[in-house]
Design a protein around this motif. Structure first.
Motif, PDB file in Angstrom:
ATOM      1  N   ARG A  17       1.003  -0.484  -0.351  1.00  0.00           N
ATOM      2  CA  ARG A  17       0.234  -0.078  -0.014  1.00  0.00           C
ATOM      3  C   ARG A  17       0.989   1.188  -0.199  1.00  0.00           C
ATOM      4  N   PHE A  19       1.680   5.382   0.154  1.00  0.00           N
ATOM      5  CA  PHE A  19       2.107   6.468   0.868  1.00  0.00           C
ATOM      6  C   PHE A  19       2.816   7.339  -0.542  1.00  0.00           C
ATOM      7  N   SER A  23      -0.079  12.411  -1.421  1.00  0.00           N
ATOM      8  CA  SER A  23      -1.776  12.034  -1.350  1.00  0.00           C
ATOM      9  C   SER A  23      -2.005  12.024  -0.134  1.00  0.00           C
ATOM     10  N   ASP A  24      -3.409  11.955   0.497  1.00  0.00           N
ATOM     11  CA  ASP A  24      -4.280  11.501   2.063  1.00  0.00           C
ATOM     12  C   ASP A  24      -4.056  10.382   2.273  1.00  0.00           C
ATOM     13  N   ARG A  25      -4.296   9.238   1.125  1.00  0.00           N
ATOM     14  CA  ARG A  25      -4.585   8.275   0.939  1.00  0.00           C
ATOM     15  C   ARG A  25      -3.508   6.854  -0.043  1.00  0.00           C
ATOM     16  N   THR A  26      -3.985   6.554   0.021  1.00  0.00           N
ATOM     17  CA  THR A  26      -2.650   4.978  -0.324  1.00  0.00           C
ATOM     18  C   THR A  26      -3.521   5.072  -1.841  1.00  0.00           C
ATOM     19  N   GLN A  27      -2.139   4.362  -2.367  1.00  0.00           N
ATOM     20  CA  GLN A  27      -2.946   3.235  -3.819  1.00  0.00           C
ATOM     21  C   GLN A  27      -2.296   1.957  -3.363  1.00  0.00           C
ATOM     22  N   ASP A  28      -3.776   1.046  -3.635  1.00  0.00           N
ATOM     23  CA  ASP A  28      -3.227  -0.042  -2.724  1.00  0.00           C
ATOM     24  C   ASP A  28      -2.930  -1.352  -3.797  1.00  0.00           C
ATOM     25  N   ALA A 353      -2.424  12.167   8.072  1.00  0.00           N
ATOM     26  CA  ALA A 353      -1.511  13.019   6.355  1.00  0.00           C
ATOM     27  C   ALA A 353      -1.479  13.878   6.327  1.00  0.00           C
ATOM     28  N   ASP A 398      -0.727   0.731   9.823  1.00  0.00           N
ATOM     29  CA  ASP A 398      -1.206   1.971   8.868  1.00  0.00           C
ATOM     30  C   ASP A 398      -0.945   3.529  10.342  1.00  0.00           C
ATOM     31  N   GLN A 401      -3.823   5.916   9.910  1.00  0.00           N
ATOM     32  CA  GLN A 401      -4.702   5.171  11.424  1.00  0.00           C
ATOM     33  C   GLN A 401      -3.920   5.306  13.207  1.00  0.00           C
TER      34      GLN A 401
END
Length: 427
Positions: A17, A19, A23-28, A353, A398, A401
């Protein structure tokens, strides 16, 4: 634990995953291809690889892959040595301790640091050459101070150089440089640039670690600061300044300083002005137990500084200030591992983030102010993207989180890569 995988190897880290530091999100479910010290691809589709062609494949097991951490305010030599070491230890031991701490810092996941005072350029050269392991270093070389200023580590009975005295021990080992008046300030700045500084560090106000200066003192005249800024700009780089108070920060901004180091005693109007002028605020989330001062005067100064942390961070967010993160641990080698805890503590003031972005791409943006003095400008730092430097950490958990995970790198960092070199692998 080094693995023998060097930066000329082709490495595929599969099933992670990602980061990217932005970005605020991951590429899974991604594969990351590393070659020649750089990231070649971050792909949601499997990257082709053949071990017979020398490709090393690492199964990330669905874990969290992020850019290497950075610290915008370290003192590598100061982290590794005590004041007794500086004043009484052999010079060789000072550098040996510094090299050892550089390796430990890398093992904590810090792949890039900006050194804000100390003779770090020779250590940087040895690390960049591959002789020793450690982070990428942006050295400031000696901290430049006026007589009686924050980086004047001479004894009270020593005669200043202006009156025929000798340089202090910390000047002899290039940890500090005392310079009074425009001609000496110009010479001091140019000396650090000659020694390999990528930016210049001036001390413009009092501090907790220093012996002579109350926090409210103003250090260096406007003319002296402007001279330093001009000399740095002539080399294509910038001046960063140790300063806490509104008056000191105002003088620094007026003189063209690009980065305020600390700023914990600033008021709201000052933080607003930092944002309006585009000046950087390089802050540290200080807590009182980060430093230990048996002297009650310095302990009281430390307490006052720490009490300003939360308020200044709040104003910095409110006014969109470009904020970097650092530690400024100094002269207490036993406290050096607190670097990781202070990184995790950033989550008390920012979202997870926001904190992770500051610890990676945010700090890297500040480092880029060094312009052509930046020896790593051939690729992007602080991000995981095509063409970036291959500096990465695989985290068991993570941090988006639970940011506290980065506070225990020994347990939670399963893989550390710097420049395509795997320096830790617990998979």
């Amino acid at each position: 634990m080094a693995t023998g995988i060097n930066s000329s190897s082709r490495i595929i880290v599969r099933n992670v995953r990602v980061f990217d530091g932005i970005s605020d999100r991951t590429q899974d479910n991604a594969d990351v291809l590393i070659e020649g010290g750089h990231v070649v691809a971050v792909s949601s589709s499997p990257v082709a690889g053949d071990q017979s062609d020398g490709v090393v494949e690492i199964d990330g097991g669905g874990k969290f892959l992020m850019p290497g951490l950075s610290d915008a305010h370290v003192h590598l030599m100061g982290n590794a040595n005590s004041m007794v070491d500086f004043l009484q230890g052999p010079t060789g031991s000072l550098y040996g301790n510094t090299i050892a701490e550089a390796k430990r810092m890398l093992m904590r996941g810090f792949t890039t640091v900006r050194d804000m005072g100390g003779d770090a350029a020779p250590v940087k050269a040895l690390i960049d050459r591959g002789t020793f392991e450690g982070p990428r270093i942006f050295p400031s070389q000696a901290m430049i101070s006026q007589t009686s200023g924050h980086a004047d580590f001479s004894f009270v009975y020593d005669v200043p150089e202006e009156f025929g005295g000798k340089p202090s021990r910390t000047e002899e080992i290039h940890f500090t440089r005392v310079a009074d008046g425009v001609p000496r300030v110009l010479a001091a700045v140019r000396e650090q640039l000659k020694h390999g500084a990528t930016q210049i560090k001036l001390t413009l106000g009092g501090g907790a670690a220093s012996m002579y200066d109350p926090l409210n003192t103003l250090q260096y005249t406007s003319d002296e600061i402007r001279a330093a800024v001009q000399a740095a700009e002539d080399y294509g780089t910038y001046v960063a300044t140790h300063v806490y108070t509104p008056a000191g920060i105002a003088r620094a901004i007026d003189a063209g300083v690009k980065s305020i180091e600390h700023g914990h005693l600033a008021d709201e109007a000052t933080i607003r002005r930092i944002g309006e002028t585009g000046t950087w605020l390089s802050m540290q989330p200080f807590a009182e137990d980060d430093h230990h001062y048996p002297d009650p005067v310095r302990a009281a100064k430390n307490t006052e500084i720490c009490h300003g942390t939360e308020e200044v961070y709040g104003w910095a967010k409110q006014y969109g200030v470009k904020t970097a993160w650092g530690t400024d641990l100094l002269l207490e080698p036993q406290s050096a591992p607190r670097q990781s805890l202070m990184a995790a503590r950033l989550g008390e003031f920012y979202t997870n983030a926001e904190a992770l972005k500051m610890l990676t791409s945010g700090n890297a943006e500040l480092f880029e102010l060094a312009g052509e003095r930046n020896t790593y400008r051939g690729a992007k730092l602080g991000v995981l993207a095509e063409g970036s430097w291959a500096d990465a950490i695989l985290v068991d958990g993570d941090p988006l989180q639970d940011l506290s995970l980065i506070g225990d790198p020994e347990t939670n960092f399963k893989l550390i890569v710097k420049g395509g070199q795997v320096v830790k692998n617990q998979l």
